[in-house]
Enzyme design. Structure first.
Site, short mmCIF file in Angstrom:
data_model
loop_
_atom_site.label_atom_id
_atom_site.label_comp_id
_atom_site.label_asym_id
_atom_site.label_seq_id
_atom_site.Cartn_x
_atom_site.Cartn_y
_atom_site.Cartn_z
N GLU A 292 3.73 0.72 -5.17
CA GLU A 292 4.15 0.53 -3.79
C GLU A 292 5.67 0.45 -3.70
O GLU A 292 6.37 0.68 -4.69
CB GLU A 292 3.52 -0.72 -3.19
CG GLU A 292 3.85 -2.01 -3.90
CD GLU A 292 3.23 -3.22 -3.19
OE1 GLU A 292 3.69 -3.55 -2.09
OE2 GLU A 292 2.29 -3.82 -3.76
N ASP B 295 -6.81 -11.31 -3.75
CA ASP B 295 -5.87 -11.03 -4.84
C ASP B 295 -4.79 -12.09 -4.82
O ASP B 295 -4.36 -12.54 -3.75
CB ASP B 295 -5.28 -9.62 -4.72
CG ASP B 295 -4.55 -9.38 -3.41
OD1 ASP B 295 -3.34 -9.65 -3.35
OD2 ASP B 295 -5.19 -8.91 -2.44
N ASP C 258 -0.43 -1.32 -9.49
CA ASP C 258 0.13 -1.52 -8.16
C ASP C 258 1.33 -0.59 -7.98
O ASP C 258 2.41 -0.84 -8.53
CB ASP C 258 0.54 -2.99 -8.02
CG ASP C 258 1.10 -3.32 -6.63
OD1 ASP C 258 1.17 -2.42 -5.78
OD2 ASP C 258 1.46 -4.50 -6.42
#
Length: 276
Positions: free
Chosen positions: A166, A75, A164
């Protein structure tokens, strides 16, 4: 004639002492500590997959080889700049995710080179969105993502977009949201992404963050593939709702590109996810 004794305080020493006192007094003013803290906060747009993993979950040894068939991936974000895709392909990397957007204010300036370059070399690739739930709604961020590289094509070479979720690199870990409000935000993003693309987005998240910020909500495991970061010998305990992981980010210090991942299955399973 006047005599100047050593140690006598002259005008220059008084000026220096006054300046020092002024600086010290400023440091004790309200907000001075916050200003110092803000200097350590990364600029908006600089977030990327797994940037908080080591700080929050630590780092262990690299995983050992297993009998389970796994497919290597990477990634990337603007931190990698122009990526040497031929080198990664030669090393065995077969799929990639590229950061497209963050919030509703940032687009990866290297997106075209990274997204098209991985495709041109033969990889199956997808894009991801770094969520900032404190800056705009889930619906608005899903639209921004799809409009700026986060779409999906039924070409057998495009993975569904990844969300994503986080630690907040700019402030409170959970973006100032309660677990129920966070689940609602994620649900809004996923629903809008499905409306726009026809696909269920991948969720990238760490078990510790998910437990803290969603109260270990189990409602997405049956529809959304899990991409888990853990820099150790195994993916470890998964968040509630997922019996298996689909992808695993296992290191941030891999060859060529730091962030390396393993797809939980052979190459044909990567193709199957791309095809939906």
């Amino acid at each position: 004639m006047p005599v100047h004794r050593s140690g006598t305080t002259g005008p220059s020493r008084l000026t220096a002492a006054g300046t020092l006192l002024a600086v010290l007094s400023l440091l004790t003013l309200p907000g001075a500590a916050n200003a110092a803290d803000s200097a350590d906060t990364p600029p908006r747009g600089s977030a990327h997959l797994g940037m908080g993993v080591i700080a929050h979950d630590g780092q262990g040894p690299l995983p050992r080889e297993t009998r389970a068939v796994q497919t290597e991936g990477v990634d990337v974000s603007s931190h990698q700049g122009n990526v040497d895709w031929p080198a990664l392909w030669t090393s065995g990397v077969k799929w990639a995710y590229v950061k497209a957007t963050e919030g509703t204010y940032y687009k990866n300036p290297y997106f075209t080179q990274q997204y098209d370059g991985s495709f041109d070399i033969g990889m199956i690739r997808g894009s991801y969105h770094f969520a900032t739930p404190d800056t705009a709604s889930g619906t608005a961020q899903a639209d921004y993502f799809v409009d700026n590289g986060g779409g999906w094509s039924p070409d057998g070479k495009t993975l569904p977009g990844a969300l994503d979720m986080e630690w907040n690199p700019y402030g409170d870990a959970c973006y100032g949201k309660s677990p129920s409000a966070m689940v609602g935000w994620i649900d809004d993003f996923l629903n809008r992404y499905r409306e726009r693309t026809g696909r269920d987005a991948v969720i990238y998240t760490a078990t510790s963050w998910w437990t803290e910020c969603t109260d270990d909500y189990a409602g997405f495991g049956s529809t959304n593939p899990l991409w888990i970061p853990r820099y150790n010998t195994s993916p470890g305990t998964l968040p509630a709702g997922w019996a298996i992981h689909t992808m695993w980010q296992y290191t941030s210090s891999g060859p060529d590109v730091g962030d390396h991942d393993r797809f939980n299955g052979a190459y044909d399973r990567v193709v199957a996810l791309a095809n939906g």
